[in-house]
Write a protein that holds these residues in place. Structure first.
Motif, PDB file in Angstrom:
ATOM      1  N   MET A   1       0.837  -1.196   0.000  1.00  0.00           N
ATOM      2  CA  MET A   1       0.000   0.000   0.000  1.00  0.00           C
ATOM      3  C   MET A   1       0.873   1.248   0.000  1.00  0.00           C
ATOM      4  O   MET A   1       2.094   1.179   0.168  1.00  0.00           O
ATOM      5  CB  MET A   1      -0.901   0.028   1.238  1.00  0.00           C
ATOM      6  CG  MET A   1      -1.916  -1.090   1.306  1.00  0.00           C
ATOM      7  SD  MET A   1      -3.048  -0.846   2.683  1.00  0.00           S
ATOM      8  CE  MET A   1      -3.727  -2.494   2.835  1.00  0.00           C
ATOM      9  N   GLY A   2       0.220   2.396  -0.178  1.00  0.00           N
ATOM     10  CA  GLY A   2       0.944   3.653  -0.143  1.00  0.00           C
ATOM     11  C   GLY A   2       1.448   3.951   1.258  1.00  0.00           C
ATOM     12  O   GLY A   2       1.173   3.235   2.219  1.00  0.00           O
ATOM     13  N   GLY A   3       2.184   5.015   1.397  1.00  0.00           N
ATOM     14  CA  GLY A   3       2.760   5.374   2.679  1.00  0.00           C
ATOM     15  C   GLY A   3       1.722   5.547   3.766  1.00  0.00           C
ATOM     16  O   GLY A   3       0.618   6.007   3.519  1.00  0.00           O
ATOM     17  N   GLY A   4       2.084   5.134   4.992  1.00  0.00           N
ATOM     18  CA  GLY A   4       1.212   5.302   6.136  1.00  0.00           C
ATOM     19  C   GLY A   4       0.005   4.385   6.142  1.00  0.00           C
ATOM     20  O   GLY A   4      -0.969   4.636   6.843  1.00  0.00           O
ATOM     21  N   GLY A   5       0.075   3.295   5.356  1.00  0.00           N
ATOM     22  CA  GLY A   5      -1.024   2.348   5.341  1.00  0.00           C
ATOM     23  C   GLY A   5      -2.215   2.792   4.537  1.00  0.00           C
ATOM     24  O   GLY A   5      -3.295   2.234   4.668  1.00  0.00           O
ATOM     25  N   VAL A   6      -2.050   3.810   3.676  1.00  0.00           N
ATOM     26  CA  VAL A   6      -3.143   4.298   2.843  1.00  0.00           C
ATOM     27  C   VAL A   6      -3.268   3.429   1.602  1.00  0.00           C
ATOM     28  O   VAL A   6      -2.285   3.198   0.896  1.00  0.00           O
ATOM     29  CB  VAL A   6      -2.908   5.771   2.424  1.00  0.00           C
ATOM     30  CG1 VAL A   6      -4.027   6.238   1.513  1.00  0.00           C
ATOM     31  CG2 VAL A   6      -2.809   6.658   3.654  1.00  0.00           C
ATOM     32  N   LEU A   7      -4.470   2.924   1.324  1.00  0.00           N
ATOM     33  CA  LEU A   7      -4.735   2.164   0.107  1.00  0.00           C
ATOM     34  C   LEU A   7      -5.259   3.139  -0.941  1.00  0.00           C
ATOM     35  O   LEU A   7      -6.338   3.711  -0.795  1.00  0.00           O
ATOM     36  CB  LEU A   7      -5.775   1.071   0.367  1.00  0.00           C
ATOM     37  CG  LEU A   7      -6.136   0.215  -0.860  1.00  0.00           C
ATOM     38  CD1 LEU A   7      -4.979  -0.693  -1.232  1.00  0.00           C
ATOM     39  CD2 LEU A   7      -7.390  -0.609  -0.595  1.00  0.00           C
TER      40      LEU A   7
ATOM     41  N   LEU B   1       1.283   0.625 -12.623  1.00  0.00           N
ATOM     42  CA  LEU B   1       2.619   0.040 -12.740  1.00  0.00           C
ATOM     43  C   LEU B   1       3.688   1.012 -12.266  1.00  0.00           C
ATOM     44  O   LEU B   1       4.736   0.598 -11.758  1.00  0.00           O
ATOM     45  CB  LEU B   1       2.878  -0.381 -14.182  1.00  0.00           C
ATOM     46  CG  LEU B   1       2.151  -1.647 -14.653  1.00  0.00           C
ATOM     47  CD1 LEU B   1       2.255  -1.808 -16.162  1.00  0.00           C
ATOM     48  CD2 LEU B   1       2.710  -2.885 -13.931  1.00  0.00           C
ATOM     49  N   ALA B   2       3.429   2.316 -12.424  1.00  0.00           N
ATOM     50  CA  ALA B   2       4.372   3.339 -11.978  1.00  0.00           C
ATOM     51  C   ALA B   2       4.302   3.586 -10.471  1.00  0.00           C
ATOM     52  O   ALA B   2       5.078   4.385  -9.937  1.00  0.00           O
ATOM     53  CB  ALA B   2       4.112   4.641 -12.725  1.00  0.00           C
ATOM     54  N   GLY B   3       3.364   2.926  -9.795  1.00  0.00           N
ATOM     55  CA  GLY B   3       3.267   3.059  -8.348  1.00  0.00           C
ATOM     56  C   GLY B   3       2.414   4.210  -7.866  1.00  0.00           C
ATOM     57  O   GLY B   3       2.415   4.532  -6.677  1.00  0.00           O
ATOM     58  N   GLU B   4       1.651   4.833  -8.777  1.00  0.00           N
ATOM     59  CA  GLU B   4       0.820   5.974  -8.372  1.00  0.00           C
ATOM     60  C   GLU B   4      -0.378   5.537  -7.544  1.00  0.00           C
ATOM     61  O   GLU B   4      -0.878   6.305  -6.713  1.00  0.00           O
ATOM     62  CB  GLU B   4       0.342   6.737  -9.607  1.00  0.00           C
ATOM     63  CG  GLU B   4       1.456   7.389 -10.414  1.00  0.00           C
ATOM     64  CD  GLU B   4       0.939   8.093 -11.650  1.00  0.00           C
ATOM     65  OE1 GLU B   4      -0.285   8.369 -11.719  1.00  0.00           O
ATOM     66  OE2 GLU B   4       1.746   8.369 -12.558  1.00  0.00           O
ATOM     67  N   VAL B   5      -0.871   4.337  -7.789  1.00  0.00           N
ATOM     68  CA  VAL B   5      -2.013   3.796  -7.041  1.00  0.00           C
ATOM     69  C   VAL B   5      -1.724   2.339  -6.707  1.00  0.00           C
ATOM     70  O   VAL B   5      -0.884   1.691  -7.341  1.00  0.00           O
ATOM     71  CB  VAL B   5      -3.340   3.906  -7.835  1.00  0.00           C
ATOM     72  CG1 VAL B   5      -3.758   5.353  -7.999  1.00  0.00           C
ATOM     73  CG2 VAL B   5      -3.234   3.211  -9.181  1.00  0.00           C
ATOM     74  N   ASP B   6      -2.438   1.826  -5.705  1.00  0.00           N
ATOM     75  CA  ASP B   6      -2.210   0.459  -5.248  1.00  0.00           C
ATOM     76  C   ASP B   6      -3.215  -0.530  -5.831  1.00  0.00           C
ATOM     77  O   ASP B   6      -2.877  -1.690  -6.094  1.00  0.00           O
ATOM     78  CB  ASP B   6      -2.295   0.411  -3.719  1.00  0.00           C
ATOM     79  CG  ASP B   6      -1.388   1.441  -3.067  1.00  0.00           C
ATOM     80  OD1 ASP B   6      -0.167   1.369  -3.286  1.00  0.00           O
ATOM     81  OD2 ASP B   6      -1.908   2.329  -2.367  1.00  0.00           O
ATOM     82  N   MET B   7      -4.425  -0.075  -6.027  1.00  0.00           N
ATOM     83  CA  MET B   7      -5.485  -0.929  -6.556  1.00  0.00           C
ATOM     84  C   MET B   7      -6.298  -0.119  -7.549  1.00  0.00           C
ATOM     85  O   MET B   7      -6.459   1.094  -7.379  1.00  0.00           O
ATOM     86  CB  MET B   7      -6.372  -1.446  -5.417  1.00  0.00           C
ATOM     87  CG  MET B   7      -7.433  -2.438  -5.887  1.00  0.00           C
ATOM     88  SD  MET B   7      -9.085  -1.746  -5.832  1.00  0.00           S
ATOM     89  CE  MET B   7      -9.413  -1.850  -4.063  1.00  0.00           C
TER      90      MET B   7
ATOM     91  N   ASP C   1       3.420  -7.862  -7.275  1.00  0.00           N
ATOM     92  CA  ASP C   1       4.461  -7.870  -6.240  1.00  0.00           C
ATOM     93  C   ASP C   1       4.092  -7.045  -5.011  1.00  0.00           C
ATOM     94  O   ASP C   1       4.910  -6.898  -4.096  1.00  0.00           O
ATOM     95  CB  ASP C   1       5.787  -7.389  -6.817  1.00  0.00           C
ATOM     96  CG  ASP C   1       5.730  -5.941  -7.330  1.00  0.00           C
ATOM     97  OD1 ASP C   1       4.644  -5.323  -7.260  1.00  0.00           O
ATOM     98  OD2 ASP C   1       6.768  -5.441  -7.804  1.00  0.00           O
ATOM     99  N   ASP C   2       2.873  -6.505  -4.975  1.00  0.00           N
ATOM    100  CA  ASP C   2       2.420  -5.712  -3.828  1.00  0.00           C
ATOM    101  C   ASP C   2       1.638  -6.624  -2.889  1.00  0.00           C
ATOM    102  O   ASP C   2       0.408  -6.645  -2.878  1.00  0.00           O
ATOM    103  CB  ASP C   2       1.556  -4.549  -4.316  1.00  0.00           C
ATOM    104  CG  ASP C   2       1.108  -3.627  -3.188  1.00  0.00           C
ATOM    105  OD1 ASP C   2       1.436  -3.902  -2.012  1.00  0.00           O
ATOM    106  OD2 ASP C   2       0.403  -2.636  -3.481  1.00  0.00           O
ATOM    107  N   ALA C   3       2.382  -7.386  -2.092  1.00  0.00           N
ATOM    108  CA  ALA C   3       1.760  -8.424  -1.264  1.00  0.00           C
ATOM    109  C   ALA C   3       0.739  -7.853  -0.292  1.00  0.00           C
ATOM    110  O   ALA C   3      -0.298  -8.479  -0.028  1.00  0.00           O
ATOM    111  CB  ALA C   3       2.851  -9.186  -0.503  1.00  0.00           C
TER     112      ALA C   3
END
Length: 311
Positions: free
Chosen positions: A1-7, A71-77, A210-212
């Motif tokens: 997830m993003g920083g601080g546990g933010v999805l 894929l660039a990591g801007e969002v998690d889902m 790869d984002d377990a």
């Protein structure tokens, strides 16, 4: 997830897509280990384009730009309407459909300003749709109607109907319900006469493989029956190698302890219809999809698809 546990949830910025993302955000917030959820909207080139989607590469333009952001990591889902995801090519490497939400209504809706049903529309009535699948089947049902292309979100399409630009619209029942406009539905067409789109009524939740942490958070929402039905439909579409201008339909539903898939390929004018009906086991959806596709191919679907021009 993003920083601080933010999805961080990625979605298109249309009212319908935002409503879908809010629904998913609510499901995620209900899980105790998800501390915070953020919705990140994107306006894709498909949303901005007013012309034919085929000129941009088909419905996939609604998802590919968001996939690149993921894929660039801007969002998690990412929340995708499954019917907007290309079925003739795999999910991009590094991404996976982690969960299929329980399927919503799959029917296509007729919407008229005065409540006139499809069978009662006068000859020559203007019916708005930009779907090649809906167009072919509508022409098969009512060759005397005039199909007029229409773009824009559901709200803008309804405004055009109310302004008299169209006599009727073909829209998704599920979409109208998601934005609270189900009272506009004049009638829902039976799936036997208007076979749904592959993936109709299904929301797919996509994560990076790869984002377990995100995969674990999202996987609990997966609905096994919907996954099986969607897999059968999308396998059929992949084997057929249909393109964005191909009028192809496919609807898989549970039947006793197995699956039943109704698939079809149409000519653009709706005067040629090739159909397949396949049954199979719940745990072998790929086989069901392949069997349906091969039945269609045995009846000449390849030549029909290849004969349809596309960009």
């Amino acid at each position: 997830m993003g920083g601080g546990g933010v999805l961080r949830i990625g979605t298109r910025s249309s009212p319908m897509a935002m409503a879908q993302a809010e629904h998913v955000a609510g499901l995620m917030r209900a899980q105790w280990f998800v501390r915070e959820v953020e919705i990140v909207p994107y306006t894709t080139s498909g949303d901005r384009w007013a012309g034919s989607l085929a000129e941009l590469g088909g419905k996939g333009v609604f998802v590919k730009e968001i996939d690149r952001a993921q894929l660039a990591g801007e969002v998690d889902m990412v929340v995708h309407c499954l019917k907007d995801m290309p079925g003739d090519e795999p999910v991009p490497e590094g991404l996976e459909i982690t969960a299929y939400l329980p399927r919503d209504d799959v029917h296509d809706a007729v919407v008229t300003a005065d409540g006139t049903k499809l069978r009662d529309l006068p000859a020559g009535s203007r019916v708005g749709t930009s779907s090649v699948r809906r167009t072919a089947q509508l022409k098969s049902l009512r060759r005397d109607l005039t199909v007029v292309p229409v773009r824009g979100n559901a709200n803008s399409r309804l405004a055009k109907l109310d302004a008299g630009e169209y006599d009727a619209l073909l829209l998704a029942v599920a979409g109208l319900r998601r934005i609270g406009l189900h009272e506009r539905i004049t009638e829902a067409l039976p799936t036997t006469s208007m076979i749904p789109a592959v993936g109709a009524g299904v929301l797919a939740l996509q994560c990076r493989s790869d984002d377990a942490e995100s995969v674990e958070a999202v996987s609990g929402l997966d609905h096994a029956l919907t996954r099986a039905c969607a897999t059968a439909e999308r396998t059929m579409l992949r084997v057929l190698r249909g393109h964005c201008a191909s009028p192809i339909a496919g609807y898989c539903a549970p039947k006793e302890d197995g699956l039943a898939l109704h698939a079809a390929v149409f000519s653009p004018a709706g005067d040629v219809v090739i159909e397949a009906f396949e049954n199979g086991l719940m745990h072998t959806p790929e086989w069901v999809g392949e069997a349906a596709a091969n039945t269609l191919l045995d009846q000449g679907a390849r030549a029909l698809i290849d004969a349809i021009p596309h960009p």
